[in-house]
Design a protein around this motif. Structure first.
Motif, mmCIF file in Angstrom:
data_model
loop_
_atom_site.group_PDB
_atom_site.id
_atom_site.type_symbol
_atom_site.label_atom_id
_atom_site.label_comp_id
_atom_site.label_asym_id
_atom_site.label_seq_id
_atom_site.Cartn_x
_atom_site.Cartn_y
_atom_site.Cartn_z
ATOM 1 N N VAL A 126 -27.309 27.471 -23.637
ATOM 2 C CA VAL A 126 -26.509 26.837 -22.591
ATOM 3 C C VAL A 126 -27.156 25.529 -22.150
ATOM 4 C CG1 VAL A 126 -25.602 27.121 -20.238
ATOM 5 C CG2 VAL A 126 -25.532 29.022 -21.832
ATOM 6 N N GLN A 127 -28.485 25.454 -22.250
ATOM 7 C CA GLN A 127 -29.192 24.205 -21.954
ATOM 8 C C GLN A 127 -28.613 23.060 -22.769
ATOM 9 O OE1 GLN A 127 -32.803 24.121 -24.031
ATOM 10 N NE2 GLN A 127 -33.432 22.100 -23.351
ATOM 11 N N LEU A 128 -28.416 23.288 -24.058
ATOM 12 C CA LEU A 128 -27.914 22.238 -24.933
ATOM 13 C C LEU A 128 -26.463 21.909 -24.617
ATOM 14 C CD1 LEU A 128 -29.446 23.540 -28.286
ATOM 15 C CD2 LEU A 128 -30.391 21.813 -26.742
ATOM 16 N N GLY A 129 -25.669 22.939 -24.317
ATOM 17 C CA GLY A 129 -24.281 22.701 -23.966
ATOM 18 C C GLY A 129 -24.139 21.908 -22.688
ATOM 19 N N LEU A 130 -24.942 22.241 -21.686
ATOM 20 C CA LEU A 130 -24.917 21.499 -20.421
ATOM 21 C C LEU A 130 -25.341 20.052 -20.621
ATOM 22 C CD1 LEU A 130 -26.466 24.254 -18.154
ATOM 23 C CD2 LEU A 130 -24.214 23.242 -17.807
ATOM 24 N N GLN A 131 -26.391 19.843 -21.416
ATOM 25 C CA GLN A 131 -26.860 18.480 -21.635
ATOM 26 C C GLN A 131 -25.819 17.647 -22.371
ATOM 27 O OE1 GLN A 131 -30.763 18.113 -23.310
ATOM 28 N NE2 GLN A 131 -30.639 15.894 -23.540
ATOM 29 N N ALA A 132 -25.233 18.210 -23.430
ATOM 30 C CA ALA A 132 -24.236 17.466 -24.193
ATOM 31 C C ALA A 132 -23.013 17.138 -23.353
ATOM 32 C CB ALA A 132 -23.828 18.262 -25.429
ATOM 33 N N THR A 133 -22.542 18.112 -22.563
ATOM 34 C CA THR A 133 -21.359 17.885 -21.728
ATOM 35 C C THR A 133 -21.631 16.846 -20.658
ATOM 36 O OG1 THR A 133 -20.618 20.162 -22.097
ATOM 37 C CG2 THR A 133 -19.690 19.002 -20.208
ATOM 38 N N ALA A 134 -22.768 16.983 -19.970
ATOM 39 C CA ALA A 134 -23.085 16.031 -18.904
ATOM 40 C C ALA A 134 -23.213 14.620 -19.450
ATOM 41 C CB ALA A 134 -24.382 16.452 -18.208
ATOM 42 N N ALA A 135 -23.933 14.479 -20.549
ATOM 43 C CA ALA A 135 -24.146 13.141 -21.117
ATOM 44 C C ALA A 135 -22.825 12.506 -21.544
ATOM 45 C CB ALA A 135 -25.103 13.229 -22.300
ATOM 46 N N ARG A 136 -21.983 13.273 -22.233
ATOM 47 C CA ARG A 136 -20.722 12.713 -22.717
ATOM 48 C C ARG A 136 -19.779 12.373 -21.574
ATOM 49 N NH1 ARG A 136 -15.659 12.989 -24.355
ATOM 50 N NH2 ARG A 136 -15.219 14.794 -23.061
ATOM 51 N N ARG A 137 -19.653 13.282 -20.602
ATOM 52 C CA ARG A 137 -18.682 13.066 -19.532
ATOM 53 C C ARG A 137 -19.101 11.933 -18.598
ATOM 54 N NH1 ARG A 137 -14.561 16.972 -19.127
ATOM 55 N NH2 ARG A 137 -13.826 15.533 -17.525
ATOM 56 N N ILE A 138 -20.377 11.872 -18.252
ATOM 57 C CA ILE A 138 -20.836 10.817 -17.345
ATOM 58 C C ILE A 138 -20.713 9.448 -18.006
ATOM 59 C CG2 ILE A 138 -22.870 9.879 -16.174
ATOM 60 C CD1 ILE A 138 -23.720 12.762 -15.613
ATOM 61 N N ALA A 139 -21.075 9.378 -19.299
ATOM 62 C CA ALA A 139 -20.974 8.102 -20.003
ATOM 63 C C ALA A 139 -19.523 7.665 -20.180
ATOM 64 C CB ALA A 139 -21.657 8.206 -21.367
ATOM 65 N N ALA A 140 -18.626 8.639 -20.409
ATOM 66 C CA ALA A 140 -17.225 8.305 -20.686
ATOM 67 C C ALA A 140 -16.396 8.112 -19.426
ATOM 68 C CB ALA A 140 -16.602 9.403 -21.550
ATOM 69 N N ALA A 141 -16.792 8.744 -18.324
ATOM 70 C CA ALA A 141 -15.984 8.667 -17.095
ATOM 71 C C ALA A 141 -16.873 8.378 -15.896
ATOM 72 C CB ALA A 141 -15.215 9.966 -16.896
ATOM 73 N N PRO A 142 -17.403 7.154 -15.786
ATOM 74 C CA PRO A 142 -18.314 6.845 -14.677
ATOM 75 C C PRO A 142 -17.670 6.991 -13.296
ATOM 76 C CG PRO A 142 -17.684 4.853 -15.880
ATOM 77 C CD PRO A 142 -17.217 6.011 -16.697
ATOM 78 N N ALA A 143 -16.346 6.897 -13.236
ATOM 79 C CA ALA A 143 -15.683 7.036 -11.942
ATOM 80 C C ALA A 143 -15.753 8.468 -11.415
ATOM 81 C CB ALA A 143 -14.220 6.602 -12.059
ATOM 82 N N ASP A 144 -15.986 9.413 -12.296
ATOM 83 C CA ASP A 144 -16.035 10.823 -11.905
ATOM 84 C C ASP A 144 -17.452 11.364 -11.853
ATOM 85 O OD1 ASP A 144 -13.230 10.977 -11.774
ATOM 86 O OD2 ASP A 144 -13.098 11.354 -13.933
ATOM 87 N N VAL A 145 -18.433 10.480 -11.755
ATOM 88 C CA VAL A 145 -19.830 10.902 -11.815
ATOM 89 C C VAL A 145 -20.159 11.931 -10.747
ATOM 90 C CG1 VAL A 145 -22.190 10.139 -11.405
ATOM 91 C CG2 VAL A 145 -20.750 8.882 -12.983
#
Length: 393
Positions: A40-59
């Protein structure tokens, strides 16, 4: 990341040398299970990195969801792992229950670190992220090695790993100390939270399959081979993990590009070319410099596996390519990636159970890895040609 991976590798090398093949096989099995349990560590890291980079307005919504989910998941997984410690002790033929309990406790800090690292990676805060990575590798070899010097046992090894695992959490918590956000009240933010959780589950499933494929062979070895041969196989896997971890930074750097429609194909091609070149060089090095490689995996006690170290280097190269292809699938939220890798896990467990020698098990794993790589490359080609969303979640 290089220092982190060297530290992780150095701990394995110290453990292999101080414990010898029989006991080191048990420690290697526990470290492999730790990777699986903390997926789950890897899943959380991948999701957080992708979503924050792709949607900065929703940080704000993403960060709050990631950090809250991280702690909840860590405590739940840790409790389950500790409860399962009797089964782990039996499966790995440990000397007692305590090493398995310590293994379960390690799941908590390892999982928390993943969520924190994902936030930092998504925000491209490279200095704090570097400090987190440094605190993963260096303390493990210092504290883990120190504990083994005091008492060369499975329990001592896991005490050192547990103590070292909390340092990156402390650094991540300090770095993100001011990242508390107001309660999310808008419908948009609530939908963002739900979608982040869904993506985390999907990413974790795909990464669980990869981690299982890249780590469970040592558990298979522990069950189908005698203690000495299983220890030799675990020693060879030190070379595998070194080759896998060596170019891991490439995945971190290329992941944002793989998530972007206009850059994805070129990023995957660059990654495949780079990782293939690194893998070929490492196989050649392990073949030509097997004497030197033997020193790094534990010395003369492992000389029976010296002539096959190039094969373990090839396994590492295959896994590095496979890891890139898995993250390429995550970048597009593709569902078929996890299915193909899961089939590889099933095939590896079934075929590996029939092996009776170190070489036989290594060749079996290599064939399975090559098959999965071929399937994922074909999937990438299909996505590139069709340019549709039919394979997405």
């Amino acid at each position: 990341m290089a220092v982190m991976n060297i530290g992780t590798y150095a701990f394995q090398m110290v453990a292999a040398r101080l414990l010898g093949p029989s006991q080191y096989g048990a420690v290697a099995g526990m470290m492999a299970l730790l990777m699986v349990l903390s997926v789950v560590q890897l899943g959380l890291q991948a999701t957080a990195a992708r979503r924050i980079a792709a949607a900065p307005a929703d940080v704000a919504a993403i960060e709050q969801t990631i950090l809250t989910t991280t702690w909840r998941a860590a405590l739940l997984l840790g409790a389950v792992a500790v409860a399962a410690s009797p089964a782990v002790a039996w499966l790995l033929r440990l000397d007692g229950l305590l090493p398995a309990v310590l293994l379960g406790m390690c799941v908590v800090p390892v999982t928390v670190m993943g969520g924190q690292a994902g936030v930092l990676q998504g925000e491209r805060r490279w200095l704090p992220l570097s400090l987190v990575y440094l605190s993963v590798g260096v303390p493990r070899v210092l504290l883990g090695g120190g504990c083994l010097l005091i008492a060369a046992t499975e329990t001592s090894a896991m005490v050192g790993v547990l103590a070292a695992s909390w340092l990156p959490v402390l650094i991540g918590s300090w770095t993100l100390r001011n990242r508390t956000h107001d309660a999310i009240v808008t419908a948009h933010d609530r939908e963002v939270r739900r979608d982040v959780r869904r993506e985390t589950y999907g990413s974790s499933a795909a990464l669980l399959a990869f981690v299982a494929l890249s780590n469970l062979d040592v558990v298979v070895a522990r069950n189908v081979l005698d203690d000495h041969l299983a220890g030799l196989y675990a020693g060879g896997l030190i070379v595998t993990k070194a080759v896998l971890f060596l170019p891991q930074f490439a995945v971190v750097i290329l992941f944002p590009s793989m998530s972007t429609a206009g850059e994805s194909r070129a990023a995957v091609l660059r990654g495949l070319a780079f990782l293939t070149g690194i893998g070929v060089a490492c196989v050649a090095g392990a073949y030509l410099l097997s004497d030197l490689a033997l020193v790094f995996i534990g010395g003369d006690e492992y000389d029976d596996v010296q002539g096959r170290l190039w094969l373990f280097a090839a396994l590492g190269g295959l896994l590095a390519v496979l890891q890139l292809l898995v993250y390429a699938g995550l970048a597009k939220r593709g569902r078929w990636t996890k299915y193909f890798v899961t089939l590889g896990v099933i095939a590896m467990l079934a075929a590996g159970a029939l092996a009776s020698t170190v070489t036989g098990l290594a060749v079996t794993v290599a064939v399975v890895d090559m098959t999965v790589v071929a399937l994922l490359v074909a999937l990438q080609v299909f996505r590139g040609r069709k340019g549709t969303e039919t394979l997405e979640e």
